[in-house]
Every structure is written in structure tokens, then in C-alpha cells.
Design an enzyme around this catalytic site. Structure first.
Site, short mmCIF file in Angstrom:
data_model
loop_
_atom_site.label_atom_id
_atom_site.label_comp_id
_atom_site.label_asym_id
_atom_site.label_seq_id
_atom_site.Cartn_x
_atom_site.Cartn_y
_atom_site.Cartn_z
CD GLU A 1 41.40 48.98 37.69
OE1 GLU A 1 41.16 49.19 36.43
OE2 GLU A 1 40.68 48.28 38.24
N GLY B 1 38.37 44.56 38.08
CA GLY B 1 39.27 43.77 37.57
C GLY B 1 38.97 42.80 36.58
#
Ligand SMILES: O=C[C@H](O)[C@H](O)[C@H](O)COP(=O)(O)O
Length: 237
Positions: free
Chosen positions: A108, A100
């Protein structure tokens, strides 16, 4: 190409060569290392005539897929993936990853959770023993804008540390994710944490969309070095 870029490229090429085969549905992660993975996917599709469908994890990944003439799919048509390949900000010896750094953690994590194999690609500086040893920017957490202050207060009250709202560069105000949310970065204290519990507990706070803690998700990791060599790690359990 810088030494670090060579290291990223080595990891990405090796992972695509070892983990992708004809007819696969492939999750395409986000970030700077994934750019090389997409380059290699496109080369293999050209040379070996592989029939692949690529599922993006972000706006950036979607652009990479389209720009490289790869076949673009989505989770509604392809809810089960053969493999997802993605970068990481750090991976510890228990295969807990921080992701992130580029703000793309939620999509993701969804894509990785739909893949039979989740493969991490990174340069060797992301390979650590203990979380936080290498990555100093904190654990990214995606939050609904309306809730960011109470979420910050609740995490600090329970676990301590410092938390910042991630601010944009070249634009006034906060970073806004592909999902229209904010990112807060949690600089956790140097305690011994059970990351599975921490991830579960933070995700239970109203307003949290997801955390950049990927616990029990990755199966394999490829760490590249500037000389082109690659260290492969397989999840212990
Ligand atoms: O939000 C970004 C993603 O989680 C990236 O995969 C992660 O930050 C690693 O990116 P990079 O390959 O640029 O180091």
C-alpha cells in the site's frame, strides 16, 4: 447493510466520483472500505466507459480488480499513478495515518508513494485528533521473520510500549503477509511523538520492511456517515 458499512460505502463512492477521471491509472487499496470503491469504479467504467488501469496493493485488491472486470496493471508498466484510493485504520489531524490492520501496509505504501494523489476513504470512526485515540490495536510493522525478536526489543528499548507478534486466526502460528513476512503490532505509550522521526527510525532497524505509519502521504480524506453524508478533509500543508 449495517450503519458502519453504509458509512464506508458513502466515503468510497464519493471519493471515486470526485477523484477518478477517464484515462487514469488508479491505485486500489486493501481492506473492507476499498471493496465499495472497486464497486463504484466498476459501475463508472460500465456507465461512463471510463478507460482505467488499476494497480493492486495486495492479493485481495488484485482479486477485487479481476472479479469486477477492471483492467489490471502493475508498477513495472505503470510506475506513475494518477490517484491511489485506500482505507485507513486511523487518520489524525496532521494527516498521519495508521494502516496495516489487514496486514497490507508495505505494498500500500509503495503504491501510494507512486501516486500524484493519495486519497483515504473511511467511516467516521477513523477520524481522530491524535493517533491512538480511535485505533487501539497498535501500529502494524512488517518484519522479516528471522528478525522479529530483535526488532521488537529495539523498538521497546527506544520508545517503550508493548509489542505483539500478530497471530493468525483459523491457522496455527503467525500472520504471514503477501510478501512472506510477519506483522508486529506496537502499542505505543501515551507520549507526544514526532511520527515522522519515529517512522524513519523504525525503518532503519535491520529486519524492518516498513511501518504502517503513513506520514505526509495522504492529500485528501473522505469520512462517511451512516446517513450517506461525507466529510471531506484536505491535507493542511
Ligand atoms: O492492511 C490493511 C489496510 O491498511 C486497510 O486499508 C486498513 O486496515 C483499513 O481497512 P478497513 O477499510 O477494512 O477499515
Amino acid at each position: 447493510m449495517s450503519l458502519l458499512e453504509s458509512a464506508k460505502k458513502a466515503a468510497a463512492f464519493r471519493a471515486v466520483d470526485e477523484c477518478v477521471k477517464d484515462n487514469d491509472v488508479v491505485g486500489v487499496g486493501s481492506g473492507s472500505t476499498v471493496v465499495y470503491a472497486v464497486e463504484r469504479l466498476a459501475e463508472r467504467v460500465q456507465k461512463e466507459k471510463l478507460r482505467l488501469v488499476c494497480i493492486p496493493t495486495s492479493f485481495q485488491a488484485r482479486q477485487l480488480i479481476v472479479d469486477n472486470d477492471l483492467s489490471l496493471g502493475d508498477l513495472s508498466r505503470y510506475p506513475q499513478l494518477d490517484v491511489a484510493i485506500d482505507g485507513a485504520d486511523e487518520l489524525d489531524s496532521n494527516f498521519v495515518a495508521i494502516k496495516g490492520g489487514g496486514g497490507c501496509l508495505t505494498q500500500e505504501k509503495i503504491v501510494a508513494s507512486c501516486a500524484k494523489h493519495f486519497v483515504i476513504i473511511a467511516d467516521h470512526t477513523k477520524d481522530s485528533q491524535v493517533l491512538g485515540e480511535q485505533y487501539k490495536k497498535g501500529i502494524p510493522i512488517e518484519v522479516i521473520p528471522f528478525a522479529y525478536v530483535p526488532v521488537i526489543n529495539k523498538i521497546k528499548a527506544r520508545y517503550g510500549g508493548e509489542i505483539q507478534l500478530r497471530m493468525a486466526k483459523m491457522k496455527a502460528g503467525p500472520v504471514v503477509t503477501d510478501n512472506g513476512n510477519f506483522i508486529i503490532d506496537w502499542h505505543f505509550p501515551a507520549d507526544k511523538f514526532d511520527w515522522k522521526d519515529v517512522n524513519t527510525n523504525i525503518n532503519l532497524i535491520p529486519g524492518v520492511v516498513d511501518t504502517g505509519l503513513f506520514v505526509g502521504m495522504a492529500h485528501r480524506a473522505f469520512f462517511g456517515y451512516a446517513d450517506g453524508s461525507v466529510k471531506e478533509k484536505i491535507c493542511p500543508a
